[in-house]
Write a protein that holds these residues in place. Structure first.
Motif, mmCIF file in Angstrom:
data_model
loop_
_atom_site.group_PDB
_atom_site.id
_atom_site.type_symbol
_atom_site.label_atom_id
_atom_site.label_comp_id
_atom_site.label_asym_id
_atom_site.label_seq_id
_atom_site.Cartn_x
_atom_site.Cartn_y
_atom_site.Cartn_z
ATOM 1 N N LEU A 1 0.737 -1.020 -0.011
ATOM 2 C CA LEU A 1 -0.005 0.074 -0.002
ATOM 3 C C LEU A 1 0.742 1.297 0.076
ATOM 4 O O LEU A 1 0.652 2.208 -0.563
ATOM 5 C CB LEU A 1 -0.874 0.066 1.337
ATOM 6 N N VAL A 2 2.023 1.217 0.824
ATOM 7 C CA VAL A 2 2.906 2.374 0.640
ATOM 8 C C VAL A 2 3.313 2.655 -0.867
ATOM 9 O O VAL A 2 3.332 3.786 -1.160
ATOM 10 C CB VAL A 2 4.013 2.134 1.720
ATOM 11 N N VAL A 3 4.049 1.641 -1.399
ATOM 12 C CA VAL A 3 4.286 1.938 -2.624
ATOM 13 C C VAL A 3 3.078 2.283 -3.810
ATOM 14 O O VAL A 3 3.266 3.255 -4.465
ATOM 15 C CB VAL A 3 4.525 0.384 -3.228
ATOM 16 N N LEU A 4 1.907 2.010 -3.360
ATOM 17 C CA LEU A 4 0.889 2.339 -4.269
ATOM 18 C C LEU A 4 0.589 3.872 -3.928
ATOM 19 O O LEU A 4 0.258 4.631 -4.892
ATOM 20 C CB LEU A 4 -0.429 1.553 -4.161
ATOM 21 N N ILE A 5 0.332 4.189 -2.723
ATOM 22 C CA ILE A 5 0.461 5.653 -2.237
ATOM 23 C C ILE A 5 1.374 6.529 -2.680
ATOM 24 O O ILE A 5 0.944 7.627 -3.161
ATOM 25 C CB ILE A 5 0.153 5.560 -0.732
ATOM 26 N N LEU A 6 2.694 6.102 -2.748
ATOM 27 C CA LEU A 6 3.702 6.851 -3.409
ATOM 28 C C LEU A 6 3.560 7.021 -4.984
ATOM 29 O O LEU A 6 3.703 8.156 -5.238
ATOM 30 C CB LEU A 6 5.006 6.255 -3.192
ATOM 31 N N GLY A 7 3.092 5.973 -5.346
ATOM 32 C CA GLY A 7 2.911 6.345 -6.970
ATOM 33 C C GLY A 7 1.607 7.143 -7.363
ATOM 34 O O GLY A 7 1.603 8.017 -8.180
#
Length: 116
Positions: free
Chosen positions: A97-103
């Motif tokens: 989820l952190v990677v998706l939020i950063l994207g």
């Protein structure tokens, strides 16, 4: 033993696909009509050229939609087994989820979500 299984699966897949395409070619009705080649949209005849260039922003928006749509596909199975897997699953999904939020933040900052 495992190699033999893989070869059998691949050969079976190839044979089934070729058989399906051959049967479809032999049994499918053929009608050659110039109307088949015309562009068709919602039952309304098109006006002007059908090949219109779209802005890249539309494609970016669609890719972002697909990215978050696929995210839900990955989150549903995790939610089903979350209590059984433990802390490792929670950390893994948190990282996901952190990677998706950063994207999403990156796309937002670059203006990919603005509809002009």
């Amino acid at each position: 033993m495992f190699f033999t299984f893989i070869i059998v699966v691949i050969l079976t897949a190839v044979v089934l696909v070729v058989a399906a395409m051959t049967i479809a070619r032999l049994l499918a009705p053929r009608s050659f009509n110039p109307q088949k080649g015309e562009p068709y949209e919602c039952g309304i005849p098109t006006r002007g050229q059908s090949w219109v260039q779209f802005r890249a922003g539309y494609y970016l928006f669609a890719i972002l939609f697909l990215m978050f749509d696929i995210e839900t596909v990955f989150l549903f199975p995790w939610a089903v087994v979350a209590s059984q897997v433990g802390v490792y699953a929670l950390v893994s999904v948190g990282f996901f989820l952190v990677v998706l939020i950063l994207g999403l933040a990156y796309a937002w900052r670059k203006g990919a979500l603005e509809w002009k």
